[in-house]
Scaffold this active site. Structure first.
Site, mmCIF file in Angstrom:
data_model
loop_
_atom_site.group_PDB
_atom_site.id
_atom_site.type_symbol
_atom_site.label_atom_id
_atom_site.label_comp_id
_atom_site.label_asym_id
_atom_site.label_seq_id
_atom_site.Cartn_x
_atom_site.Cartn_y
_atom_site.Cartn_z
ATOM 1 N N CYS A 258 35.964 23.909 30.844
ATOM 2 C CA CYS A 258 36.513 23.788 31.926
ATOM 3 C C CYS A 258 36.124 22.211 31.965
ATOM 4 C CB CYS A 258 36.152 23.966 33.087
ATOM 5 S SG CYS A 258 34.086 23.752 33.378
ATOM 6 N N HIS A 315 31.982 24.323 37.533
ATOM 7 C CA HIS A 315 33.672 23.453 37.013
ATOM 8 C C HIS A 315 33.814 22.580 37.310
ATOM 9 C CE1 HIS A 315 37.698 24.663 36.600
ATOM 10 N NE2 HIS A 315 38.121 24.577 37.303
ATOM 11 N N ASP A 338 44.250 21.023 37.883
ATOM 12 C CA ASP A 338 43.018 21.747 37.423
ATOM 13 C C ASP A 338 43.740 22.543 36.336
ATOM 14 O OD1 ASP A 338 41.085 23.222 35.767
ATOM 15 O OD2 ASP A 338 40.539 24.055 38.145
#
Length: 357
Positions: A258, A315, A338
């Protein structure tokens, strides 16, 4: 490295120089009608100031044509001054098509966060410097236990430096090339659709006509040397090497998680002129839609017995600054986007996420 093509922000005038030519305008292929250029002085020294690129022009690479006039004919006609000749040329719209148009190569068009009319306008100069111009930042990670049962030795919050390289030539070329793969119904003059497209093509899970930039990999517990056919996500410290490798090989780079996806997405957005920032949440709940629920909605409860729901230690995703013309009028601010591939969007069935206000 030095570039032959001009890189231009929408809404700003620009100058061009052409020896022994009289340039009266320019046109961006499939994007604009002819747009006016004026001489910088009265001596036809081949330097011209051109009117700005309009705000409805898509960001990315475009063919540009320059419109020429007959220099000798303009000099012979009255009135005497060159500026008046130009004014006469543009007074009659039919003159648009009397000038000779010749393709002169390509330009790259970017968003402009400095001008009020822009959908990515950011008023505060300090914020623009931080979220558009700053070429490095920090990525945060860690594990924050929520009760004694989860306490252990691997606790706390750490950070690492990340170089965005948004002004690097390879990063720019890679991002512009990725824009060319957008779906035909994606309006690339709008940061809403540009940011959404990037969340898709930065991942190897994309179904566009391109190999996405980065493979994701979360190895299972006890895996031995899980990244032996690539690079560990922890080995990356910036975006340039990832984009350069992808640009050279046109193959998805291995591997990222991530914070790496957040780093390259921030780079891509800043490259195009969209203010952006990476941010981290700790004890990050990953909820999924209930398949048994008639309305197929999130229930905001983590079901540990399922394989699709969990709570991550942390995250990292990205905020992008823009006005939301698709929502209520005047709504401007940070929107979550994202690029980490997690699940398909209910909107289009693709691995895309955002922008979400």
């Amino acid at each position: 490295k030095e570039r032959e093509e001009q890189i231009l922000r929408r809404g700003l005038s620009f100058t061009i120089e052409f020896p022994d030519e009289v340039i009266v305008g320019y046109q961006i292929k499939d994007q604009t009608e002819p747009i006016k250029c004026d001489p910088v002085d009265e001596q036809l020294r081949q330097k011209y100031k051109c009117d700005p690129i309009p705000y409805n022009v898509k960001v990315g690479r475009h063919q540009i044509s320059l419109i020429r006039a007959d220099a000798e004919k303009m000099k012979k006609e009255k009135p005497e001054t060159i500026s008046e000749h130009f004014a006469a040329f543009w007074k009659d719209v039919t003159n648009f098509f009397k000038g000779e148009k010749k393709e002169e190569g390509t330009i790259i068009v970017l968003f402009n966060p400095w001008l009020k009319e822009s959908p990515v306008y950011m008023k505060d100069d300090n914020e623009r410097r931080e979220y558009v111009m700053e070429q490095s930042g920090r990525q945060y990670y860690g594990n924050i236990p929520h009760n004694a049962r989860h306490e252990g030795t691997n606790q706390g919050v750490g950070s690492m430096s990340w170089a965005y390289h948004q002004f690097d030539s390879d990063v720019l070329d890679a991002v512009v090339l990725l824009l060319d793969t957008a779906q035909s119904d994606y309006d690339l003059s709008n940061p809403i659709w540009v940011s959404r497209h990037l969340t898709n093509v930065l991942s190897a899970t994309t179904d566009r006509n391109v190999n996405g930039v980065l493979h994701v990999k979360w190895p299972g517990a006890g895996a031995t040397d899980p990244y032996k056919d690539g690079s560990s996500p922890t080995s990356w410290t910036g975006s340039r090497m990832i984009f350069s490798q992808w640009l050279k090989d046109k193959q998805s780079v291995k591997y990222g998680q991530c914070w790496v996806f957040a780093g390259i997405l921030t780079s891509a957005l800043r490259t195009l002129g969209i203010p952006s920032r990476s941010l981290t949440t700790f004890r990050s709940a990953h909820d999924t839609r209930s398949e048994s629920d008639a309305v197929n909605e999130y229930d905001h409860i983590i079901h540990y017995q399922t394989s699709t729901e969990s709570i991550w230690n942390f995250h990292v995703w990205v905020d992008a600054w823009m006005s939301r013309s698709d929502l209520e009028a005047g709504l401007v601010g940070w929107n979550a986007v994202d690029a980490t591939p997690q699940e398909s969007s209910s909107l289009d069935g693709e691995m895309t996420m955002g922008p979400a206000d």
